[in-house]
Write an enzyme that holds these catalytic residues in place. Sequence first.
Site, mmCIF file in Angstrom:
data_model
loop_
_atom_site.group_PDB
_atom_site.id
_atom_site.type_symbol
_atom_site.label_atom_id
_atom_site.label_comp_id
_atom_site.label_asym_id
_atom_site.label_seq_id
_atom_site.Cartn_x
_atom_site.Cartn_y
_atom_site.Cartn_z
ATOM 1 N N CYS A 26 0.833 -1.199 0.000
ATOM 2 C CA CYS A 26 0.000 0.000 0.000
ATOM 3 C C CYS A 26 0.873 1.257 0.000
ATOM 4 O O CYS A 26 1.529 1.548 -0.977
ATOM 5 C CB CYS A 26 -0.984 -0.057 1.165
ATOM 6 S SG CYS A 26 -2.380 1.061 0.967
ATOM 7 N N HIS A 59 -3.549 -5.639 1.073
ATOM 8 C CA HIS A 59 -2.874 -5.835 2.365
ATOM 9 C C HIS A 59 -2.853 -7.312 2.774
ATOM 10 O O HIS A 59 -3.754 -7.752 3.498
ATOM 11 C CB HIS A 59 -3.623 -5.062 3.452
ATOM 12 C CG HIS A 59 -3.401 -3.592 3.416
ATOM 13 N ND1 HIS A 59 -2.387 -2.975 4.097
ATOM 14 C CD2 HIS A 59 -4.075 -2.604 2.783
ATOM 15 C CE1 HIS A 59 -2.442 -1.668 3.896
ATOM 16 N NE2 HIS A 59 -3.460 -1.412 3.101
ATOM 17 N N GLU A 65 -1.108 -8.652 5.014
ATOM 18 C CA GLU A 65 -0.944 -8.791 6.475
ATOM 19 C C GLU A 65 -2.286 -8.682 7.200
ATOM 20 O O GLU A 65 -2.370 -9.027 8.379
ATOM 21 C CB GLU A 65 0.059 -7.750 6.997
ATOM 22 C CG GLU A 65 -0.479 -6.343 7.224
ATOM 23 C CD GLU A 65 -0.638 -5.535 5.938
ATOM 24 O OE1 GLU A 65 -0.427 -6.098 4.845
ATOM 25 O OE2 GLU A 65 -0.984 -4.345 6.030
#
Lengths: 85, 229
Positions: free
Chosen positions: B86, B202, B204
């Site tokens: 990002c 994302h 994560e």
Amino acid sequence: MKTYKASIDVMPHDNLLDPQGKAVSGAMPNLGLPEITGVRIGKHITLRLEAKDRKTAEAKVDEACRKLLANLIMEKYSFSVEEQA
Amino acid sequence: MKCGVVIFPGSNCDEDMVQVLEAQGGGPVERLWHKEHDLRGCDLVVLPGGFSYGDYLRSGAIARFSPILQEVAAHAERGGLVLGVCNGFQVLCEAGLLPGALLHNGGQRFICRNVHITPATKRTALTSAIARKVLTIPIAHGEGRYHIDAAGLKRLKDGDQVLFRYCDAEGNVHEEANPNGSMDHIAGVCNEGRNVFGMMPHPERAADALLGNTDGMALFTGLLKAVAV
């Protein structure tokens, strides 16, 4: 050394979609100005700098534009430099 | 093997990234403040999501001049692994470590939702462990519209450097499945050396069973395997 003031315009490249400009263009009929089209939105930046002459000042501003103030992949820039009294 | 996560003023996905890397066996993870001049021997450096420097001027534009970025660039030059997610992707593009740029979303809105992406290559550490054709991973960005000039796009494709494309639930790539207007539906790219990776989604946020989505886990599996050897 002299003090100069630079006025810089950074604009999105002509061939790139500018969503902000498009949204503002689309609002023009709502305020009774349908004849206005093609709005494009960029940035106006002013700064001061010390330099021995105008040529040096312009070179420094150009470097700042290329390295930070504009991203040449998406934007173009132009500027003018004025000596400050 | 040692992993590090860079923290800029305005980073906000750094602790998520640290937590996931440690949970996947990559820890203890170093937290690298942006003013530092030393990567402390990290083999994998991750630039997390967030709003470094408030996204002032352009996303990632000011962060690229942080001292740590000189070290990240040198690490990348040596062939070291770097991942930007990002805002991290935006920083890597601004720094010239990845080709292209990220523009305001075509719809001018910040988008925060799950999207589907499909890996476009297996030939990178980041994508090598992905077994599935479609992953569901969240995006959360206002400036994620990938752009590159025609010659650059050709180089990316010829070099097999596209990592992911936005797609629908079945893995079909088309306009309606592209959330932000990205060129060629690109959601992530790597450099020519195949050691620097950037992606807008994302992973994560999708790598813990407690969060109900583990689709991002395979990306970390691949990365950590690459630095373990």
